[in-house]
Design a protein around this motif. Structure first.
Motif, PDB file in Angstrom:
ATOM      1  N   ILE A  15      33.868 -29.998 -12.112  1.00  0.00           N
ATOM      2  CA  ILE A  15      34.267 -31.379 -12.480  1.00  0.00           C
ATOM      3  C   ILE A  15      33.751 -31.837 -13.910  1.00  0.00           C
ATOM      4  N   LEU A  16      32.638 -31.873 -13.785  1.00  0.00           N
ATOM      5  CA  LEU A  16      31.818 -32.375 -15.013  1.00  0.00           C
ATOM      6  C   LEU A  16      31.826 -31.336 -16.197  1.00  0.00           C
ATOM      7  N   ARG A  17      31.964 -30.148 -15.811  1.00  0.00           N
ATOM      8  CA  ARG A  17      32.080 -29.043 -16.794  1.00  0.00           C
ATOM      9  C   ARG A  17      33.358 -29.169 -17.697  1.00  0.00           C
ATOM     10  N   GLU A  18      34.443 -29.847 -16.915  1.00  0.00           N
ATOM     11  CA  GLU A  18      35.705 -30.045 -17.429  1.00  0.00           C
ATOM     12  C   GLU A  18      35.899 -31.132 -18.418  1.00  0.00           C
ATOM     13  N   VAL A  19      34.613 -32.171 -18.549  1.00  0.00           N
ATOM     14  CA  VAL A  19      34.619 -33.057 -19.589  1.00  0.00           C
ATOM     15  C   VAL A  19      34.059 -32.790 -20.585  1.00  0.00           C
ATOM     16  N   PRO A  20      34.893 -32.939 -21.739  1.00  0.00           N
ATOM     17  CA  PRO A  20      34.449 -32.344 -23.146  1.00  0.00           C
ATOM     18  C   PRO A  20      33.510 -33.591 -23.962  1.00  0.00           C
ATOM     19  N   GLY A  42      28.003 -38.321   0.402  1.00  0.00           N
ATOM     20  CA  GLY A  42      29.255 -38.726   0.834  1.00  0.00           C
ATOM     21  C   GLY A  42      30.421 -38.506  -0.252  1.00  0.00           C
ATOM     22  N   LYS A  43      31.126 -39.647  -0.655  1.00  0.00           N
ATOM     23  CA  LYS A  43      31.952 -39.447  -1.868  1.00  0.00           C
ATOM     24  C   LYS A  43      31.527 -40.329  -2.907  1.00  0.00           C
ATOM     25  N   LYS A  44      30.081 -40.804  -2.681  1.00  0.00           N
ATOM     26  CA  LYS A  44      29.751 -41.339  -3.829  1.00  0.00           C
ATOM     27  C   LYS A  44      28.701 -40.675  -4.860  1.00  0.00           C
ATOM     28  N   ALA A  45      29.349 -40.494  -6.072  1.00  0.00           N
ATOM     29  CA  ALA A  45      28.832 -39.770  -7.019  1.00  0.00           C
ATOM     30  C   ALA A  45      28.053 -40.480  -8.186  1.00  0.00           C
ATOM     31  N   SER A  46      26.954 -40.148  -8.272  1.00  0.00           N
ATOM     32  CA  SER A  46      26.008 -41.004  -9.264  1.00  0.00           C
ATOM     33  C   SER A  46      25.555 -39.843 -10.380  1.00  0.00           C
ATOM     34  N   VAL A  47      25.758 -40.264 -11.667  1.00  0.00           N
ATOM     35  CA  VAL A  47      25.602 -39.241 -12.476  1.00  0.00           C
ATOM     36  C   VAL A  47      24.767 -39.926 -13.748  1.00  0.00           C
ATOM     37  N   LYS A  48      23.632 -39.188 -14.246  1.00  0.00           N
ATOM     38  CA  LYS A  48      22.725 -39.806 -15.338  1.00  0.00           C
ATOM     39  C   LYS A  48      22.787 -39.055 -16.510  1.00  0.00           C
ATOM     40  N   ALA A  69      37.070 -38.645 -14.789  1.00  0.00           N
ATOM     41  CA  ALA A  69      37.252 -37.340 -14.112  1.00  0.00           C
ATOM     42  C   ALA A  69      36.969 -37.238 -12.436  1.00  0.00           C
ATOM     43  N   LEU A  70      35.917 -38.075 -12.327  1.00  0.00           N
ATOM     44  CA  LEU A  70      35.342 -37.868 -10.827  1.00  0.00           C
ATOM     45  C   LEU A  70      36.234 -38.795  -9.933  1.00  0.00           C
ATOM     46  N   THR A  71      36.830 -39.780 -10.527  1.00  0.00           N
ATOM     47  CA  THR A  71      37.713 -40.682  -9.631  1.00  0.00           C
ATOM     48  C   THR A  71      39.008 -39.861  -9.464  1.00  0.00           C
ATOM     49  N   ASN A  72      39.530 -39.319 -10.499  1.00  0.00           N
ATOM     50  CA  ASN A  72      40.749 -38.483 -10.151  1.00  0.00           C
ATOM     51  C   ASN A  72      40.538 -37.235  -9.244  1.00  0.00           C
ATOM     52  N   ALA A  73      39.346 -36.938  -8.907  1.00  0.00           N
ATOM     53  CA  ALA A  73      38.844 -36.038  -8.110  1.00  0.00           C
ATOM     54  C   ALA A  73      38.538 -36.454  -6.549  1.00  0.00           C
ATOM     55  N   GLY A  74      38.651 -37.904  -6.409  1.00  0.00           N
ATOM     56  CA  GLY A  74      38.590 -38.513  -5.275  1.00  0.00           C
ATOM     57  C   GLY A  74      37.225 -38.918  -4.864  1.00  0.00           C
ATOM     58  N   TYR A  75      36.326 -39.283  -5.951  1.00  0.00           N
ATOM     59  CA  TYR A  75      34.911 -39.616  -5.795  1.00  0.00           C
ATOM     60  C   TYR A  75      34.905 -41.143  -6.301  1.00  0.00           C
ATOM     61  N   GLN A  76      33.751 -41.761  -5.538  1.00  0.00           N
ATOM     62  CA  GLN A  76      33.439 -43.142  -6.443  1.00  0.00           C
ATOM     63  C   GLN A  76      32.480 -42.742  -7.299  1.00  0.00           C
TER      64      GLN A  76
END
Lengths: 166, 259
Positions: A15-20, A42-48, A69-76
């Motif tokens: 998913i992150l790879r799709e972010v330009p 779980g469904k909680k994604a944390s990105v630095k 992108a992450l929200t669209n994929a169903g993550y918080q």
């Protein structure tokens, strides 16, 4: 090359790879090396993420794009900006360097070659259009903070060079 | 003094110390920003505004940190835009007007050589956030220094006219250099705490580095006995009010407005 251990969750990576990068749309933020960590609970994604340059205005956009992108994929999603360790052009992956060149931006060279090129001592930067090294520096600062402006003396095309930052 | 009071004083001094570093970049960034679309050539216009952007980026990191550790409810924007003139602790050098390209480059050159030394030493601070900002900034400041030093040589060792203008600018700006190495009470406290850099110890290296470039540029090194000071204590030159009225206009006119 600096060996950096970066933990990027396998499920999140595609998913992150799709972010330009908003300035260089052919370059994924993963290949740019600005994603320093992506964890999933779980469904909680944390990105630095870390900025390329302190004042890079693309960082806010990148942060928003990751959340979208992450929200669209169903993550918080939660994105944090970190400063240390400071970003280096060594973190641009081989794939990223290739993408830059194909796009018309000369990828960063190693530090000593970079210095010689930017001081105009040696002709080292390869024109991404025709491949000639018969190029010269027009300006140490280019269209964005991370680039310098060059011109090819063979094909006469001006082009951006991604400055080395280590 | 009881320990709580002492802690709170240390804390206040740390915020002041951060202002002392960040305000230099803020005001210089603002000065360079004035050149957006007004640079002498397209390339120098882009370069100077790129430098401005780097400085503002660094400022944001400092102010976010200062806002975070402040006991008051403040944001980075409050710190940048809503302080009064006396509360800005930048040195007088950075508030000097752009005047002409020689002054703009001269000011940049005299600041960059100080900035790089400061960042190099700030990397050894006991404060992790300041270390991170320094390590990030040092890479950018290196480019700034290279740019301004190159121009000093080009103008100094250029035509008769460019040399004369460059020399005039250096002579005029030189009186603001000594202040870079003064310390305030807050600075001294932070040096003692292992957080701050003792700028007094950077003076010799600074003048040596600057003189080397000036010599290569065939410019004369000014011989001055008296220097200007005051900015670090909030006592500014007459230019400061004009800079702030421009910089703070939006936030003062439309309080709390967002981009």
């Amino acid at each position: 090359m600096v060996e950096e251990k970066v933990h990027i969750n396998k499920e999140l990576e595609p998913i992150l790879r799709e972010v330009p990068d908003p300035e260089i749309p052919v370059l994924s933020i993963i290949d740019l090396g600005v994603v320093r960590e992506a964890r999933l609970e779980g469904k909680k994604a944390s990105v630095k993420i870390t900025p390329t340059y302190s004042g890079c205005p693309a960082m806010d956009v990148i942060g928003d794009d990751i959340v979208t992108a992450l929200t669209n994929a169903g993550y918080q999603a939660k994105v944090d900006l970190i400063l240390a360790p400071a970003w280096s052009t060594d973190w641009i992956t081989e794939k990223g360097r290739k993408a830059l060149e194909d796009y018309g931006i000369a990828p960063p060279m190693d530090a000593s070659a970079d210095k010689k090129a930017l001081l105009g001592e040696e002709k080292l930067v390869k024109c991404p259009q025709c491949g000639s090294k018969n190029t010269h520096l027009v300006s140490q600062f280019g269209s964005t903070a991370c680039k310098a402006l060059f011109k090819c003396d063979d094909c006469q095309e001006p082009f951006d060079y991604f400055k080395c930052l280590i | 003094m009881n320990s709580e009071k002492k802690d709170s004083r240390l804390h206040e001094n740390k915020i002041k110390y951060i202002y002392g570093i960040a305000d230099n970049s803020l005001i210089l960034g603002q000065r360079l920003g004035e050149l957006t679309g007004h640079g002498p050539t397209l390339e120098t216009d882009i370069a100077l505004t790129n430098i401005s952007l780097d400085l503002f980026g660094q400022v944001r990191s400092y102010f976010q940190y200062a806002a975070q550790i402040s006991e008051k409810e403040v944001t980075e924007d409050d710190l940048a835009f809503l302080r009064t003139e006396r509360e800005y602790l930048n040195v007088l050098l950075v508030e000097q007007p752009n005047t002409d390209f020689a002054y703009t480059i001269g000011r940049q050159f005299l600041f960059d050589h100080f900035h790089i030394l400061l960042m190099m030493h700030l990397q050894n601070s006991k404060d992790d956030t300041l270390v991170a900002i320094a390590k990030k900034s040092i890479k950018e400041v290196n480019y700034h220094k290279r740019f301004s030093s190159d121009w000093i040589k080009r103008l100094g060792d250029g035509t008769e006219e460019s040399k004369e203008k460059m020399q005039t600018a250096i002579n005029d700006l030189w009186r603001f250099t000594d202040e870079l190495f003064h310390t305030t009470e807050a600075d001294e406290e932070m040096i003692k705490a292992g957080v701050g850099v003792d700028v007094k110890t950077l003076k010799e290296t600074y003048y040596k580095n600057v003189s080397e470039v000036l010599e290569e540029a065939t410019l004369e090194i000014p011989d001055l006995k008296y220097f200007q000071k005051g900015g670090k204590d909030g006592i500014h030159t007459e230019h400061m009010g004009f800079i702030l009225s421009d910089m703070q206009y939006m936030q003062r006119t439309y309080p709390g407005m967002k981009w």
